[in-house]
Design an enzyme around this catalytic site. Structure first.
Site, PDB file in Angstrom:
ATOM      1  N   HIS A 109      -6.605   5.744 -12.224  1.00 18.40           N
ATOM      2  CA  HIS A 109      -6.625   6.556 -11.002  1.00 18.40           C
ATOM      3  C   HIS A 109      -5.370   6.351 -10.157  1.00 18.40           C
ATOM      4  O   HIS A 109      -5.149   7.068  -9.183  1.00 18.40           O
ATOM      5  CB  HIS A 109      -7.871   6.241 -10.154  1.00 18.40           C
ATOM      6  CG  HIS A 109      -7.878   4.872  -9.557  1.00 18.40           C
ATOM      7  ND1 HIS A 109      -8.551   3.814 -10.125  1.00 18.40           N
ATOM      8  CD2 HIS A 109      -7.299   4.377  -8.434  1.00 18.40           C
ATOM      9  CE1 HIS A 109      -8.388   2.735  -9.372  1.00 18.40           C
ATOM     10  NE2 HIS A 109      -7.628   3.056  -8.351  1.00 18.40           N
ATOM     11  N   SER A 142     -10.964  -1.220 -10.869  1.00 18.82           N
ATOM     12  CA  SER A 142     -11.154   0.224 -10.752  1.00 18.82           C
ATOM     13  C   SER A 142     -11.506   0.610  -9.315  1.00 18.82           C
ATOM     14  O   SER A 142     -10.756   1.299  -8.645  1.00 18.82           O
ATOM     15  CB  SER A 142     -12.262   0.685 -11.712  1.00 18.82           C
ATOM     16  OG  SER A 142     -12.537   2.055 -11.520  1.00 18.82           O
ATOM     17  N   SER A 194      -6.100  -2.107  -6.645  1.00 13.88           N
ATOM     18  CA  SER A 194      -6.320  -1.326  -7.867  1.00 13.88           C
ATOM     19  C   SER A 194      -5.413  -1.738  -9.005  1.00 13.88           C
ATOM     20  O   SER A 194      -4.206  -1.937  -8.818  1.00 13.88           O
ATOM     21  CB  SER A 194      -6.073   0.162  -7.589  1.00 13.88           C
ATOM     22  OG  SER A 194      -7.228   0.768  -7.120  1.00 13.88           O
TER      23      SER A 194
END
Length: 466
Positions: A206, A335, A320
Site C-alpha cells: 500500500h 500492513s 508501514s
C-alpha cells in the site's frame, strides 16, 4: 564580612551538592522506569527457541481433525483436535491436545461465507484457534446498520462466529525502521531481497503502486529506487523496490532497534499463534507483542486484504513496511491496524514467506534457490548497521557479530555512539555520575570547612603568644 561571605559560599555549595544528589536519584529512577515492564529483549529466548511440533501435527492430521495450534504461556505447543485418536497422537508427539467442537474446515467455511458477502470497510475477521471461533471485528467507522447486517450474517453461519467492536480505525500505516520517501508519503524499508540478478527492498504494497519513485531522504536528492511490483489490495500487502543501477549491493539484513543498536536477520520463517514477536519502525521505534491469529482478512478503506498475521504489537503512521521478527527470523512487514503506541491496539502484518514466494525472491545472503524459510527453527539476532537504518545496505560484514547478539551498530562513529548512550533517558549511567559527583562535592565542602576552621584556630592560638 569575609566570614559571612565564606558561610554563604559554603552553604550554597552544600545546597548545590544536595540538589545534585536529588537530581541524580531522579535520573536513575526515570531510567529504570523507562525500561519496558516485562518486555523481552529482541535477542532473548522466546517460544521460537523451543521445540514446536504443533504446525507439523496439524499438517499431518489434516484440517478435518484439527483446528490450529498455538504456544501456551508455559511454552508448550497446543493443538486443537476434534477426536480422541488425534488427541492421542498429539500427546504422543509431546504436545498438548485440546478437544474442540469445530474443525478448521468448518471455521474456514465460515470465513468464506463472510468473504462472499458485500464488503464493509472497517471490518476484519480471523480464526481464533484458542477459542475455536471466527471473530469478526468492527472499528468505530462501521455504521450501526452495517454492523447489524453483519451480525445477522454471522448468526446465520453459526454460534461459533463472535462479533466484537474495537477501538480506533483500521487503516494502513503509510508514512518505518529505515524511512523511504516518495511523493505519496513515507514508508519503511522491510527487508533486502534478491532474485539472483537484481537487489530489492521488500516493503508494504500500500506504500505505492508500480512505478513509484523512492528516495532515501525527504529532500528528494538521493534516489533509492523504483517500485517494480506491488500487491494491494487483494491476496496480500507487499511490493518490491528495485535499487538504482550502480547502488552499493546490500549486505546483511539488519533491523534497527534504537539506541544505535541493530539485530541481524538470518532467515525467514512463519509465526505461530502465541509467539512473542518484535516490530521496528521509524515513527514509534521498537515494540513487542504476541501473535494472536493467522490468515486474517482486513477490509481497509482502500480494499480487502487477505492472509495477514494479527498481533498485539502497536504501530503508528510511518511504520508501514517495517519488519516483524523474532530471534533473527524475519516474519513479515507492517500492513496496518488500529490504535497507537500510547493506548495500544491491533496490528496486521504481511507474512514474509508468502510475499517472497509470490515475488520469486529470497532474503539477501540466503543460498540460491532457497526462499530463506526457517519454519519452527531458532536463529539469531545480531547487530551492526548505520545508525538509524532499519535495513542498511552494505552496513555490516557477514559474521561481524555472533548469532543472538544485540550490539552497537557499526556505522555509528564512536563519538556519536557515546553521546547517544549518554543522552539516552534509559541509561542509568549519567544519573549515577551526577550522584557520585555531588557526594564528592559534599565531602569536599566539609573538608574545606574543617581546614578553614583549623587554620583559624591556629592563627588565634598563635596570637596568644606575645
Amino acid at each position: 564580612m569575609r566570614h559571612a561571605r565564606r558561610r554563604i559560599v559554603r552553604r550554597g555549595a552544600r545546597a548545590a551538592a544536595l540538589g545534585g544528589v536529588l537530581l541524580g536519584g531522579l535520573m536513575v529512577t526515570q531510567a529504570l522506569a523507562s525500561e519496558p515492564s516485562g518486555a523481552q529483549a529482541p535477542g532473548g529466548t522466546s517460544a521460537r527457541a523451543a521445540s514446536r511440533p504443533g504446525p507439523d501435527l496439524v499438517s499431518r492430521l489434516g484440517s478435518s481433525r484439527t483446528a490450529g495450534s498455538w504456544v501456551a504461556d508455559d511454552g508448550t505447543s497446543v493443538v486443537a483436535v476434534t477426536d480422541s485418536a488425534a488427541a492421542a497422537e498429539v500427546k504422543a508427539a509431546g504436545a498438548r491436545p485440546k478437544m474442540v467442537r469445530h474443525s478448521m474446515d468448518q471455521l474456514k467455511s465460515a470465513t468464506r461465507s463472510l468473504r462472499s458477502a458485500p464488503k464493509v470497510p472497517g471490518t476484519a475477521w480471523v480464526v481464533d484457534y484458542r477459542t475455536n471461533e471466527v471473530v469478526v471485528e468492527g472499528d468505530r467507522t462501521v455504521s450501526a446498520s452495517d454492523w447489524s447486517r453483519m451480525t445477522k450474517l454471522a448468526a446465520g453461519i453459526g454460534d461459533f462466529v463472535r462479533m466484537e467492536r474495537t477501538q480506533g480505525r483500521f487503516t494502513t500505516r503509510v508514512n518505518g525502521a529505515q524511512p523511504v520517501f516518495s511523493t505519496g508519503g513515507r514508508c519503511s524499508a522491510g527487508y533486502n531481497v534478491t532474485n539472483g540478478q537484481s537487489e530489492f527492498i521488500l516493503t508494504a504494497g500500500h506504500c505505492g503502486p508500480g512505478g513509484t519513485l523512492w528516495f532515501s531522504d525527504n529532500t528528494g536528492r538521493t534516489q533509492l529506487g523504483r517500485t517494480v511490483s506491488s500487491e494491494f489490495p487483494g491476496n496480500g500487502d507487499f511490493s518490491l523496490i528495485r535499487y538504482e543501477n550502480g547502488q552499493q549491493t546490500p549486505g546483511d539484513n539488519v533491523v534497527a532497534i534504537g539506541g544505535g543498536r541493530g539485530v541481524r536477520i538470518t532467515a525467514a520463517g512463519d509465526p505461530v499463534v502465541g509467539e512473542k514477536v518484535f516490530r521496528s519502525g521509524s515513527t514509534s521505534g521498537l515494540h513487542d507483542g504476541e501473535v494472536t491469529a493467522l490468515g486474517a482478512t482486513v477490509n481497509y478503506p482502500e480494499g480487502t486484504v487477505t492472509g495477514l498475521i494479527q498481533t498485539t504489537v502497536c504501530a503508528e503512521p510511518g511504520d508501514s513496511g517495517g519488519p516483524l521478527f523474532s530471534e533473527g527470523i524475519a516474519l513479515g512487514v507492517t500492513s496496518g491496524g488500529s490504535g497507537d503506541c500510547q493506548s495500544g491496539g491491533t496490528t496486521f502484518f504481511q507474512p514474509l514467506t508468502n510475499a517472497m514466494a509470490a515475488l520469486g525472491v529470497r532474503l539477501t545472503g540466503q543460498p540460491r534457490g532457497s526462499a530463506g524459510a526457517a519454519s519452527g527453527t531458532s536463529a539469531a539476532p545480531s547487530a551492526s548497521a548505520s545508525a538509524g537504518a532499519a535495513i542498511a545496505p552494505g552496513s555490516s560484514a557477514p559474521g561481524a557479530a555472533a548469532p543472538g547478539a544485540v550490539q552497537q551498530m557499526g556505522g555509528a562513529d564512536a563519538t556519536g555512539g557515546f553521546l547517544s548512550r549518554l543522552t539516552d533517558p534509559r541509561n542509568i549511567g549519567p544519573g549515577l555520575l551526577v550522584i557520585a559527583g555531588s557526594l564528592v562535592a559534599l565531602v569536599a565542602t566539609r573538608y574545606i570547612r574543617t581546614e578553614q576552621e583549623r587554620n583559624a584556630y591556629r592563627r588565634a592560638y598563635s596570637g596568644t603568644w606575645g
